[in-house]
Design an enzyme around this catalytic site. Structure first.
Site, short mmCIF file in Angstrom:
data_model
loop_
_atom_site.label_atom_id
_atom_site.label_comp_id
_atom_site.label_asym_id
_atom_site.label_seq_id
_atom_site.Cartn_x
_atom_site.Cartn_y
_atom_site.Cartn_z
CB SER A 113 -0.97 -0.12 1.31
OG SER A 113 -1.98 1.08 1.14
CG HIS A 114 0.51 3.64 3.59
ND1 HIS A 114 -0.34 2.74 3.81
CD2 HIS A 114 1.36 3.98 4.53
CE1 HIS A 114 -0.23 2.27 5.02
NE2 HIS A 114 0.63 3.09 5.54
CG ASP A 277 -2.76 3.86 -1.44
OD1 ASP A 277 -3.39 3.96 -2.11
OD2 ASP A 277 -2.66 3.51 -0.35
CG ASP A 279 -3.12 -0.47 -1.85
OD1 ASP A 279 -2.71 0.80 -1.70
OD2 ASP A 279 -3.48 -1.29 -1.43
CG ASP A 281 -6.27 1.11 -0.51
OD1 ASP A 281 -5.17 1.98 -0.51
OD2 ASP A 281 -6.31 0.09 0.13
NE ARG A 282 -3.60 4.63 3.26
CZ ARG A 282 -2.80 4.80 4.21
NH1 ARG A 282 -2.52 6.04 4.48
NH2 ARG A 282 -2.92 3.75 5.29
CE LYS A 376 -7.35 2.43 2.64
NZ LYS A 376 -7.03 1.41 3.29
C1 VG1 Z 1 -3.07 2.37 8.32
C2 VG1 Z 1 -4.20 2.89 8.62
C3 VG1 Z 1 -5.40 2.38 8.54
C4 VG1 Z 1 -5.76 1.55 7.18
C5 VG1 Z 1 -4.37 0.78 6.90
C6 VG1 Z 1 -4.38 0.12 5.60
O1 VG1 Z 1 -3.36 1.21 9.35
O2 VG1 Z 1 -4.23 3.90 9.81
O3 VG1 Z 1 -6.43 3.20 8.55
O4 VG1 Z 1 -6.60 0.74 7.01
O5 VG1 Z 1 -3.37 1.31 7.23
O6 VG1 Z 1 -4.36 1.00 4.70
P1 VG1 Z 1 -1.93 1.28 10.77
O7 VG1 Z 1 -2.34 0.19 11.62
O8 VG1 Z 1 -0.66 1.50 10.07
O9 VG1 Z 1 -2.59 2.28 11.54
V1 VG1 Z 1 -3.57 0.93 3.17
O10 VG1 Z 1 -3.95 2.14 1.96
O11 VG1 Z 1 -2.04 0.79 3.77
O12 VG1 Z 1 -3.87 -0.76 2.86
CO CO Z 2 -3.55 1.53 0.12
#
Ligand code: VG1
Ligand code: CO
Length: 543
Positions: A113-114, A277, A279, A281-282, A376
């Protein structure tokens, strides 16, 4: 082609976090590491014989290697059909949609993801179930349990699949279909939003920049925003997905989407700015000189959903993760629809969406989505905003300010302390938990403490209970300070501190967020004793 049984020994660190298993690429590259985990997934879901599986990822370094390994393992174990995005690419929301549309039994999404990408950075893998959403905790815990005992896996000895060739092929006895990663998703968006109205907006000279951050949304945004909606070529910036995302941090926030933010806060700003982001989804939403907090974005979308074709009938309810601001709650209250507060992570929304209890969901971490998929969805949120701008004929800032006048403003910020020594971070949480004892009724920073607890959630659909989801300090006026440890990082611990205050008075809606929350921020430092406990004067990232 022969099926090989490879002997291996279990790894003890394969517990999926907030969103799948995330580790350094170097960890995933260890012999058997990925294969063990994939075998644990297959075993935890009673095998994949006869099943249909969707496979794709955000294109980061190791994506293609992983796809080939997973495909050969699936084929060796009787998987009936593999649906793979061309080039191994599928954004997370697109993968969710394909799983649903094609009636697949599940899917594996390859993404961190990010988190940054590249040989020295992060990789991740996540299992999604037949509804298209992330596997619930019951399944991720079963995967983890299996990963602790696994001692072999089965894999087909074969040449690599050609992932570029769209169409049907086979791997052993498994039918393989390579699909256009964008087409189905773009169709879905066309049904949800008023493309004609958005096209007219661009024809009328409306300008926009979408920052794909050299990650997966580039091809999606180009096809939809430039080709189908007629935005000027070049509207999508950093549009080419690169294995290392261009060396950047593909997290759409004020810190990491620096170039876009600089542009939107300059005199040559386009009318609208957005980013997604790694992948896809953000999302981040920006107007000229104006940043929309993700919590506000969810509330605005909920209040205005009837402006879009896909949600014209209204919404059934809203769900937000616990640390997300309570702005959406006020909208749900006004609309007279259900409102749910869940733990962090999209997997907790799945049951609510499946049961038809909610239509929109959101997280403060730049995540918004709806029942159109079970993830998302960054581009979806951007198109939603475009649809609102086109139909309300107002700027981003006018829409948000109007929203605040109607519902009040929830000042909101998140402070992240990254790369903290894991045991120190744990100690902060323990200390905070101790401080919660007997705090109710006391006055802190001029406010009376209404509750102080460790958030726990009982799923209203299946009754499952998730505990230890974040320490909450709530005040009688609705203000809150929340602490939790991240479940997506790969180095040390990340401590997240979430701070919120509600301000009904329109005369006080123009304050700078950090100043408006200064006393609570101070209190948050003090309660956590952060300067001493983790030796940090200030957070690494403020959003
Ligand atoms: C973070 C965010 C959470 C989100 C998750 C996955 O998790 O706070 O809200 O669902 O990333 O997003 P954490 O446990 O680091 O707070 V993504 O776009 O990285 O799949
Ligand atoms: Co993501």
């Amino acid at each position: 082609m022969t099926i090989q049984t490879i002997h291996s020994t279990p790894f003890d660190d394969q517990r999926p976090g907030t969103s799948g298993l995330r580790k350094k690429v170097r960890v995933f590259e260890q012999p058997h590491y990925l294969a063990n985990f994939v075998q644990a997934v297959f075993d935890a879901i009673d095998g994949i014989a006869g099943k249909t599986l969707v496979l794709g990822g955000d294109g980061r370094f190791f994506n293609d290697t992983a796809i080939q390994i997973i495909a050969r393992m699936a084929a060796a174990q009787g998987c009936a059909r593999l649906i793979i995005g061309q080039g191994g690419i599928l954004s997370t929301p697109a993968a969710s949609h394909v799983i649903r549309k094609r009636g697949a039994d599940g899917g594996l999404i390859l993404s961190a993801s990010h988190n940054p990408a590249g040989p020295e950075e992060d990789f991740g893998i996540k299992y999604n179930i037949a509804n298209g959403g992330p596997a619930p905790e019951k399944i991720t815990e079963a995967i983890y349990a299996r990963s602790r005992t696994i001692n072999s896996y089965r894999i087909l000895d074969s040449v690599d699949l050609d992932l570029m060739q769209i169409g049907n092929t086979a791997l052993g006895g498994c039918a393989v279909e390579i699909i256009d990663p964008v087409a189905d998703y773009a169709d879905l968006m066309r049904h949800l939003f008023d493309f004609a109205a958005i096209r007219a907006l661009f024809d009328g000279g409306f300008t926009m920049r979408f920052d794909a951050m050299n990650a997966v949304t580039g091809p999606y945004a180009k096809a939809i925003i430039e080709d189908q909606l007629g935005a000027l070529p070049g509207t999508v910036m950093n549009a080419v997905p690169l294995p290392d995302f261009g060396g950047g941090h593909p997290d759409p926030n004020l810190v990491h989407a620096e170039e876009l933010v600089g542009l939107m806060f300059s005199s040559s700003s386009p009318s609208f700015g957005a980013a997604s982001d790694g992948d896809g989804d953000r999302n981040m939403i920006l107007g000229h000189n104006f940043f929309v907090t993700p919590s506000d974005s969810l509330a605005v979308l909920a209040a205005n959903a009837h402006h879009t074709p896909g949600y014209r009938q209204g919404i059934r309810g809203v769900a937000r993760s616990m640390p997300t601001s309570q702005a959406a709650d006020r909208v749900a209250d006004t609309l007279g629809v259900e409102c749910h507060e869940t733990p962090t992570g999209w997997k907790f929304f799945g049951n609510l969406l499946d049961a038809g209890k909610v239509t929109l969901c959101g997280e403060e971490s730049f995540g918004t989505g709806s029942d159109h998929v079970r993830e998302k969805d960054g581009l979806w949120a951007v198109l939603f905003w475009l649809n609102l701008i086109a139909s309300r004929r107002e700027s981003v800032e006018q829409i948000v300010r109007g929203h605040w006048r109607r519902f009040g403003r929830n000042y909101y910020t998140r402070h992240d302390y990254e790369g903290v020594d894991a045991s120190l971070a744990k100690a902060v949480m323990t200390q905070l938990k101790d401080r919660q004892n007997g705090l109710v009724g006391q006055t802190l920073a001029g406010g009376t403490v209404a509750y102080a607890d460790d958030f726990s959630y009982t799923d209203p659909v299946d009754g499952s209970v998730s505990t230890g989801q974040g320490l909450r300090f709530g005040f009688e006026d609705g203000s809150r300070i929340v602490y939790r440890l991240s479940g997506t990082g790969t180095v040390g611990a990340t401590l997240r501190v979430y701070i919120e205050r509600y301000e009904p008075d329109p005369e006080r809606h123009d304050l700078d967020t950090q100043s408006a929350l200064a006393d609570l921020i101070e209190l948050a430092d003090e309660l956590g004793d952060l300067r001493n406990a983790i030796a940090r004067d200030q957070p690494d990232v403020i959003t």
